[in-house]
Design a protein around this motif. Sequence first.
Motif, PDB file in Angstrom:
ATOM      1  N   TYR A  75       0.903  -1.183  -0.095  1.00  0.00           N
ATOM      2  CA  TYR A  75       0.014  -0.220   0.059  1.00  0.00           C
ATOM      3  C   TYR A  75       1.187   1.174  -0.276  1.00  0.00           C
ATOM      4  CZ  TYR A  75      -4.217  -3.026   0.662  1.00  0.00           C
ATOM      5  OH  TYR A  75      -5.056  -3.063   1.299  1.00  0.00           O
ATOM      6  N   GLN A  85       1.067   5.416   1.023  1.00  0.00           N
ATOM      7  CA  GLN A  85      -0.479   5.735   2.084  1.00  0.00           C
ATOM      8  C   GLN A  85       0.806   7.806   1.685  1.00  0.00           C
ATOM      9  OE1 GLN A  85      -0.404   5.903   6.022  1.00  0.00           O
ATOM     10  NE2 GLN A  85      -2.383   6.937   6.542  1.00  0.00           N
ATOM     11  N   SER A 119      -2.349  12.639   5.668  1.00  0.00           N
ATOM     12  CA  SER A 119      -3.306  12.741   5.938  1.00  0.00           C
ATOM     13  C   SER A 119      -4.649  12.102   4.936  1.00  0.00           C
ATOM     14  CB  SER A 119      -3.098  14.121   5.780  1.00  0.00           C
ATOM     15  OG  SER A 119      -3.250  14.793   7.163  1.00  0.00           O
ATOM     16  N   GLN A 120      -3.624  10.549   4.389  1.00  0.00           N
ATOM     17  CA  GLN A 120      -4.855  10.225   3.306  1.00  0.00           C
ATOM     18  C   GLN A 120      -5.404   8.935   4.114  1.00  0.00           C
ATOM     19  OE1 GLN A 120      -4.211  10.932  -1.223  1.00  0.00           O
ATOM     20  NE2 GLN A 120      -4.300  12.993  -0.552  1.00  0.00           N
ATOM     21  N   GLY A 121      -6.188   7.897   3.311  1.00  0.00           N
ATOM     22  CA  GLY A 121      -6.134   6.677   3.703  1.00  0.00           C
ATOM     23  C   GLY A 121      -4.876   5.946   2.754  1.00  0.00           C
ATOM     24  N   PRO A 122      -4.612   5.066   3.135  1.00  0.00           N
ATOM     25  CA  PRO A 122      -3.989   4.357   2.216  1.00  0.00           C
ATOM     26  C   PRO A 122      -4.140   3.309   0.716  1.00  0.00           C
ATOM     27  CG  PRO A 122      -3.158   3.063   4.576  1.00  0.00           C
ATOM     28  CD  PRO A 122      -4.765   4.111   4.575  1.00  0.00           C
ATOM     29  N   ARG A 123      -3.589   3.849  -0.106  1.00  0.00           N
ATOM     30  CA  ARG A 123      -4.402   3.444  -1.480  1.00  0.00           C
ATOM     31  C   ARG A 123      -3.588   1.592  -2.028  1.00  0.00           C
ATOM     32  NH1 ARG A 123      -2.724   4.717  -7.016  1.00  0.00           N
ATOM     33  NH2 ARG A 123      -0.915   5.255  -5.964  1.00  0.00           N
ATOM     34  N   PHE A 124      -4.391   0.843  -2.387  1.00  0.00           N
ATOM     35  CA  PHE A 124      -3.407  -1.325  -2.929  1.00  0.00           C
ATOM     36  C   PHE A 124      -2.635  -0.466  -4.125  1.00  0.00           C
ATOM     37  CE2 PHE A 124      -4.061  -5.034  -3.681  1.00  0.00           C
ATOM     38  CZ  PHE A 124      -3.597  -4.841  -5.236  1.00  0.00           C
ATOM     39  N   ILE A 142      -6.272  -7.757   9.875  1.00  0.00           N
ATOM     40  CA  ILE A 142      -4.522  -6.715   9.136  1.00  0.00           C
ATOM     41  C   ILE A 142      -4.229  -5.976  10.011  1.00  0.00           C
ATOM     42  CG2 ILE A 142      -4.462  -5.554   7.586  1.00  0.00           C
ATOM     43  CD1 ILE A 142      -7.511  -6.461   6.220  1.00  0.00           C
ATOM     44  N   TYR A 192      -9.521   1.987  11.507  1.00  0.00           N
ATOM     45  CA  TYR A 192      -8.086   2.417  11.674  1.00  0.00           C
ATOM     46  C   TYR A 192      -7.876   3.025  12.868  1.00  0.00           C
ATOM     47  CZ  TYR A 192      -7.253  -1.771   8.570  1.00  0.00           C
ATOM     48  OH  TYR A 192      -7.187  -2.891   8.116  1.00  0.00           O
ATOM     49  N   GLN A 246      -5.283   5.683  13.674  1.00  0.00           N
ATOM     50  CA  GLN A 246      -3.220   6.210  13.116  1.00  0.00           C
ATOM     51  C   GLN A 246      -2.694   7.093  14.130  1.00  0.00           C
ATOM     52  OE1 GLN A 246      -2.396   7.463   8.771  1.00  0.00           O
ATOM     53  NE2 GLN A 246      -0.467   5.909   9.504  1.00  0.00           N
ATOM     54  N   LEU A 281      -6.346  10.363  13.946  1.00  0.00           N
ATOM     55  CA  LEU A 281      -6.372  10.163  12.916  1.00  0.00           C
ATOM     56  C   LEU A 281      -7.234   8.446  12.430  1.00  0.00           C
ATOM     57  CD1 LEU A 281      -7.421  11.610   9.708  1.00  0.00           C
ATOM     58  CD2 LEU A 281      -4.902  10.644   9.910  1.00  0.00           C
ATOM     59  N   PHE A 319      -9.699   6.136  10.261  1.00  0.00           N
ATOM     60  CA  PHE A 319      -9.676   5.750   8.629  1.00  0.00           C
ATOM     61  C   PHE A 319     -10.868   4.322   8.521  1.00  0.00           C
ATOM     62  CE2 PHE A 319      -7.333   8.188   6.763  1.00  0.00           C
ATOM     63  CZ  PHE A 319      -5.786   8.106   7.102  1.00  0.00           C
ATOM     64  N   ARG A 322     -13.459  -4.342   1.660  1.00  0.00           N
ATOM     65  CA  ARG A 322     -13.045  -4.959   0.812  1.00  0.00           C
ATOM     66  C   ARG A 322     -14.050  -5.723   0.168  1.00  0.00           C
ATOM     67  NH1 ARG A 322      -9.962  -9.408   2.696  1.00  0.00           N
ATOM     68  NH2 ARG A 322      -9.663  -9.338   5.427  1.00  0.00           N
ATOM     69  N   GLN A 360      -7.946  -3.208  -0.572  1.00  0.00           N
ATOM     70  CA  GLN A 360      -8.840  -2.844   1.104  1.00  0.00           C
ATOM     71  C   GLN A 360      -9.246  -1.296   0.006  1.00  0.00           C
ATOM     72  OE1 GLN A 360      -9.190  -3.072   5.223  1.00  0.00           O
ATOM     73  NE2 GLN A 360      -6.583  -3.053   4.878  1.00  0.00           N
ATOM     74  N   PHE A 379      -9.745   2.913   1.700  1.00  0.00           N
ATOM     75  CA  PHE A 379     -10.010   3.393   2.427  1.00  0.00           C
ATOM     76  C   PHE A 379     -10.627   5.096   2.206  1.00  0.00           C
ATOM     77  CE2 PHE A 379      -6.747   1.451   5.482  1.00  0.00           C
ATOM     78  CZ  PHE A 379      -6.391   0.723   5.080  1.00  0.00           C
ATOM     79  N   GLY A 380     -11.540   4.910   3.170  1.00  0.00           N
ATOM     80  CA  GLY A 380     -12.363   6.060   3.549  1.00  0.00           C
ATOM     81  C   GLY A 380     -11.145   7.516   3.728  1.00  0.00           C
ATOM     82  N   PRO A 381     -11.831   8.758   3.472  1.00  0.00           N
ATOM     83  CA  PRO A 381     -10.832   9.884   3.494  1.00  0.00           C
ATOM     84  C   PRO A 381     -10.241  10.553   4.912  1.00  0.00           C
ATOM     85  CG  PRO A 381     -12.839  10.594   3.827  1.00  0.00           C
ATOM     86  CD  PRO A 381     -12.785   8.999   3.162  1.00  0.00           C
ATOM     87  N   ARG A 395     -10.739  13.233  11.392  1.00  0.00           N
ATOM     88  CA  ARG A 395     -10.029  13.537  12.858  1.00  0.00           C
ATOM     89  C   ARG A 395     -10.303  13.931  13.854  1.00  0.00           C
ATOM     90  NH1 ARG A 395      -4.235  14.307  12.744  1.00  0.00           N
ATOM     91  NH2 ARG A 395      -4.072  14.016  10.201  1.00  0.00           N
TER      92      ARG A 395
END
Lengths: 114, 112
Positions: free
Chosen positions: A36, A38, A41-46, A102, B35, B37, B88, B90, B94, B101, B103-105, B108
């Motif tokens: 992934y 990242q 401030s953004q969600g991880p991306r596959f 996970i 999740y 973070q 933060l 998330f 999936r 997966q 993920f959303g934006p 915070r």
Amino acid sequence: LAKTTQPISMDSYEGQEVNITCSHNNIATNDYITWYQQFPSQGPRFIIQGYKTKVTNEVASLFIPADRKSSTLSLPRVSLSDTAVYYCLVGPQERYSSASKIIFGSGTRLSIRP
Amino acid sequence: EAQVTQNPRYLITVTGKKLTVTCSQNMNHEYMSWYRQDPGLGLRQIYYSMNVEVTDKGDVPEGYKVSRKEKRNFPLILESPSPNQTSLYFCASRVNRNYEQYFGPGTRLTVT
């Protein structure tokens, strides 16, 4: 779930090929390897997922040696926008297995310079 | 457009005031997860759900609740928020047989 080890950080320059290696000595027979990306401030991306040998998509390649105890994410000709944290995950895909839990490791912070 | 949405995106609240962070996906995914973070700790799984009415604890479930009454929604509930839940958050979804997966934006949350 297999534990993974990655370098904490890496630096490179625009236009270079970047290879990030992940160690997973305890990988199980039915485990897959997933990467992934990242941005702050953004969600991880596959990015990519594989089981053995080599997998390639429009973004990256994933190299997995025969013993599968490590894997290498290869990013061709990186640009400044590839500056991000990259995570390696290892786990099985069976339905309703422990794959549901996970675990993300600490990731590798990649910095690309002009 | 396939997406995971979260609301609110930013929230400042006080200790003990119950709150809910909503998560919704439009991809008909069976699996959803929350999740948090934090700097230096990476992404840690709070709760996950493999389908409607099926949920289980992740690595850091203390102080959180979830529910999965509909396939598309997976709200995160903080019954009595505390400052150590400032983070933060998330949401992700999936297909069950895949590690890809979405993920959303992120949300915070600050608890004072």
